[in-house]
Design a protein around this motif. Structure first.
Motif, PDB file in Angstrom:
ATOM      1  N   ASP A 154      36.485  40.094  38.732  1.00 16.25           N
ATOM      2  CA  ASP A 154      36.391  41.523  38.967  1.00 16.25           C
ATOM      3  C   ASP A 154      37.625  42.208  38.397  1.00 16.25           C
ATOM      4  O   ASP A 154      38.752  41.828  38.671  1.00 16.25           O
ATOM      5  CB  ASP A 154      36.296  41.800  40.470  1.00 16.25           C
ATOM      6  CG  ASP A 154      35.813  43.212  40.762  1.00 16.25           C
ATOM      7  OD1 ASP A 154      36.426  44.161  40.238  1.00 16.25           O
ATOM      8  OD2 ASP A 154      34.829  43.362  41.513  1.00 16.25           O
ATOM      9  N   ALA A 155      37.412  43.249  37.587  1.00 14.23           N
ATOM     10  CA  ALA A 155      38.519  43.929  36.932  1.00 14.23           C
ATOM     11  C   ALA A 155      39.295  44.838  37.874  1.00 14.23           C
ATOM     12  O   ALA A 155      40.437  45.209  37.594  1.00 14.23           O
ATOM     13  CB  ALA A 155      38.009  44.740  35.744  1.00 14.23           C
ATOM     14  N   GLN A 156      38.678  45.227  39.007  1.00 18.99           N
ATOM     15  CA  GLN A 156      39.327  46.132  39.943  1.00 18.99           C
ATOM     16  C   GLN A 156      39.199  45.601  41.369  1.00 18.99           C
ATOM     17  O   GLN A 156      38.523  46.195  42.214  1.00 18.99           O
ATOM     18  CB  GLN A 156      38.715  47.535  39.829  1.00 18.99           C
ATOM     19  CG  GLN A 156      38.940  48.185  38.467  1.00 18.99           C
ATOM     20  CD  GLN A 156      38.307  49.560  38.386  1.00 18.99           C
ATOM     21  OE1 GLN A 156      37.192  49.772  38.852  1.00 18.99           O
ATOM     22  NE2 GLN A 156      39.027  50.499  37.801  1.00 18.99           N
ATOM     23  N   PRO A 157      39.846  44.475  41.677  1.00 18.23           N
ATOM     24  CA  PRO A 157      39.701  43.874  43.007  1.00 18.23           C
ATOM     25  C   PRO A 157      40.240  44.759  44.130  1.00 18.23           C
ATOM     26  O   PRO A 157      39.711  44.746  45.239  1.00 18.23           O
ATOM     27  CB  PRO A 157      40.502  42.570  42.895  1.00 18.23           C
ATOM     28  CG  PRO A 157      41.447  42.785  41.765  1.00 18.23           C
ATOM     29  CD  PRO A 157      40.730  43.684  40.806  1.00 18.23           C
TER      30      PRO A 157
ATOM     31  N   ALA B 143      46.243  37.824  40.700  1.00 18.41           N
ATOM     32  CA  ALA B 143      45.721  36.491  41.002  1.00 18.41           C
ATOM     33  C   ALA B 143      44.201  36.459  40.988  1.00 18.41           C
ATOM     34  O   ALA B 143      43.596  35.426  40.676  1.00 18.41           O
ATOM     35  CB  ALA B 143      46.230  36.028  42.371  1.00 18.41           C
ATOM     36  N   ASP B 144      43.562  37.583  41.326  1.00 18.59           N
ATOM     37  CA  ASP B 144      42.099  37.643  41.315  1.00 18.59           C
ATOM     38  C   ASP B 144      41.547  38.003  39.940  1.00 18.59           C
ATOM     39  O   ASP B 144      40.334  37.988  39.738  1.00 18.59           O
ATOM     40  CB  ASP B 144      41.610  38.672  42.347  1.00 18.59           C
ATOM     41  CG  ASP B 144      41.682  38.135  43.771  1.00 18.59           C
ATOM     42  OD1 ASP B 144      41.542  36.913  43.946  1.00 18.59           O
ATOM     43  OD2 ASP B 144      41.881  38.937  44.708  1.00 18.59           O
TER      44      ASP B 144
ATOM     45  N   GLU C 189      36.240  36.417  44.736  1.00 19.08           N
ATOM     46  CA  GLU C 189      36.707  37.263  43.647  1.00 19.08           C
ATOM     47  C   GLU C 189      37.770  38.280  44.074  1.00 19.08           C
ATOM     48  O   GLU C 189      38.467  38.840  43.232  1.00 19.08           O
ATOM     49  CB  GLU C 189      35.532  37.992  42.996  1.00 19.08           C
ATOM     50  CG  GLU C 189      34.794  38.989  43.891  1.00 19.08           C
ATOM     51  CD  GLU C 189      33.660  38.337  44.666  1.00 19.08           C
ATOM     52  OE1 GLU C 189      32.806  39.079  45.188  1.00 19.08           O
ATOM     53  OE2 GLU C 189      33.630  37.090  44.731  1.00 19.08           O
ATOM     54  N   ILE C 190      37.911  38.539  45.386  1.00 16.85           N
ATOM     55  CA  ILE C 190      38.961  39.438  45.856  1.00 16.85           C
ATOM     56  C   ILE C 190      39.774  38.779  46.977  1.00 16.85           C
ATOM     57  O   ILE C 190      40.487  39.457  47.724  1.00 16.85           O
ATOM     58  CB  ILE C 190      38.390  40.779  46.353  1.00 16.85           C
ATOM     59  CG1 ILE C 190      37.373  40.545  47.477  1.00 16.85           C
ATOM     60  CG2 ILE C 190      37.781  41.572  45.213  1.00 16.85           C
ATOM     61  CD1 ILE C 190      36.956  41.826  48.175  1.00 16.85           C
ATOM     62  N   ARG C 191      39.701  37.464  47.090  1.00 12.29           N
ATOM     63  CA  ARG C 191      40.323  36.763  48.219  1.00 12.29           C
ATOM     64  C   ARG C 191      41.839  36.848  48.202  1.00 12.29           C
ATOM     65  O   ARG C 191      42.462  37.136  49.241  1.00 12.29           O
ATOM     66  CB  ARG C 191      39.889  35.290  48.214  1.00 12.29           C
ATOM     67  CG  ARG C 191      40.457  34.488  49.397  1.00 12.29           C
ATOM     68  CD  ARG C 191      39.768  33.150  49.510  1.00 12.29           C
ATOM     69  NE  ARG C 191      38.348  33.364  49.792  1.00 12.29           N
ATOM     70  CZ  ARG C 191      37.372  32.641  49.258  1.00 12.29           C
ATOM     71  NH1 ARG C 191      37.652  31.668  48.397  1.00 12.29           N
ATOM     72  NH2 ARG C 191      36.127  32.892  49.567  1.00 12.29           N
TER      73      ARG C 191
END
Length: 451
Positions: A248-251, A98-99, A386-388
């Motif tokens: 972000d590719a790695q949340p 989702a992020d 971005e990581i929510r």
């Protein structure tokens, strides 16, 4: 900090208003329609997942033919808890998705997975037909559903908050809990109707499968409705990712590297609300059948009552948290719940009648709504956009997996080893006290910009 702004009711143009300093809400889709679409889809998923608990006694008899009704019930509610084991995994995998790919893509995927799980349960042969493969199929279905819900909660709650402004996020986020209550209302009414309309033999033969067939059929409808939502993750639009604003590719890695303390405090705070939610909304109907020996058609009204009260109270709890702060609402309501729960169990055991049961459940459900809503709103507010969804999913699912998913199992086990019908109250009190410990160390998020 000014907490005086009062959120406007859903369905009005005022939902699109926000002050200049507030986080800008999504603009194209009507906010009332957005809330309805998110709430309906989320409610469908929770309907599929929680309808199992209403028929736990029948499923225990058909799929776990061990000696003794209490043992059957423990295995059935234990299987209900198995679905929660996969929630943190789903939170990591689908929350991260989702992020990266957007909230809409993740929510569509979770609905498809939930539909698959419901289909397996709806058509699974019983133990008498295929032996040990029968309970294994039920467990597989619960694992799939748990994985799906692990990602659904983070994505849908994040989307709700991102549609709101800095002064209305509590109100918007409260609809996550409203959707859970609505699914319980529908599920319990369906359970009551089936129990009243069918004989015991028909209900155990095929009637209990009807809700799972309905849940399976409603999945594609929820997916269609959600297609018309606007994406709120920057850089993602209609399933495409903009190179200029790529997420972000790695949340997940970023989450654990930079926010480990927030994860810990969030999980501990979640324990109290989720234990209360699953005991009051789901377990008390089973408790009324097995422990208080009330008829199934009457006992299911307990779940309906609790759900209706939470649906009514949740938006008020969210609006109040916008006005006076999340921590204050959560603290007061949770302490009141801790104080009330033991006398509540004493009352229903002293007078095990339907009116008394419904009255007690209604009072407890008010406390549950006012303690669960600010809790579930605070979780995604603690993380950057971005990581929510990943952060919300992991924190919520870790707290819910053990202390919520297995709440019914722990409560039944405590009754068995203690011989006391009041044992579930001890469990709620313990979880509630532990959940208050990190609250003084958490920052207030109401009225503040989170992006």
């Amino acid at each position: 900090m000014d907490y005086s702004a009062t959120p406007q009711p859903a369905g009005t143009d005022a939902l699109n208003l926000g002050d200049a300093s507030a986080t800008p809400p999504a603009k194209r889709t009507s906010h009332a329609k957005a809330i309805a679409a998110i709430t309906l889809g989320n409610g469908l998923e929770f309907f599929d997942f929680t309808i199992y608990s209403f028929f736990a006694t029948i499923i225990g008899k058909l799929y776990f033919p061990v000696e003794g009704q209490l043992a059957q019930l423990m295995l059935a509610v234990g299987t209900f808890g198995v679905g929660f084991i996969m929630r943190p995994v789903g939170g990591i995998v689908l929350g991260g998705y989702a992020d990266r790919a957007g909230r809409k893509a993740a929510m569509s995927l979770t609905l498809w997975l939930m539909t698959l799980g419901s289909a397996i349960i709806a058509f699974a042969p019983t133990y008498a037909a295929i032996g040990i493969a029968a309970p294994l199929l039920v467990i597989l279905a619960r694992l799939i559903q748990g994985f799906a819900l692990g990602g659904e909660v983070g994505a849908s709650t994040s989307l709700l908050l991102e549609y709101g402004s800095d002064k209305t996020r509590g109100f918007y986020g409260s609809w996550q809990f409203v959707s859970q209550g609505l699914n319980t209302v529908c599920g319990s009414l369906l359970g009551v109707a089936l129990a009243a309309a069918l004989s015991t033999a028909a209900l155990e033969s095929w009637g209990w499968r009807v809700p799972f067939v309905i849940g399976m059929a409603m999945g594609p409808i929820g997916i269609y409705i959600r297609r018309h939502l606007d994406e709120t993750l920057p850089g993602v639009e209609d399933g495409t990712v903009s190179a200029a604003q790529a997420p972000d590719a790695q949340p997940v890695r970023k989450l654990f590297r930079e926010h480990s303390r927030v994860i810990t405090t969030g999980v501990l705070t979640t324990i109290g609300g989720t234990a209360a939610n699953y005991i009051v909304l789901f377990y008390l109907s089973t408790y009324a059948i097995r422990i208080l020996h009330l008829p199934m058609s009457s006992a299911l009204w307990a779940a309906w009552t609790a759900a209706v009260v939470t649906v009514i109270c949740s938006p008020f709890a969210g609006a109040l948290s916008d006005r006076v702060g999340r921590k204050r609402v959560l603290w007061i309501s949770r302490v009141m719940l801790i104080v009330a729960v033991y006398p509540a169990f004493m009352i229903i055991n002293a007078s095990p009648t339907v009116p008394v049961l419904l009255s007690v459940v209604a009072v407890l459900a008010v406390f549950v709504a006012f303690t669960a809503v600010p809790n579930i709103v605070m979780l995604p507010e603690m993380f950057p956009r971005e990581i929510r969804a990943t952060g919300m999913s992991i924190v919520y699912c870790l707290g819910v997996s053990i202390f919520g998913g297995f709440a019914q199992f722990f409560a039944t086990w405590l009754i068995q080893i203690s011989g006391s019908n009041l044992a579930p109250a001890w469990y709620l009190i313990g979880c509630g006290v532990v959940s208050l410990l990190p609250l003084p160390f958490m920052r207030e998020t109401a009225g503040r910009a989170i992006d």
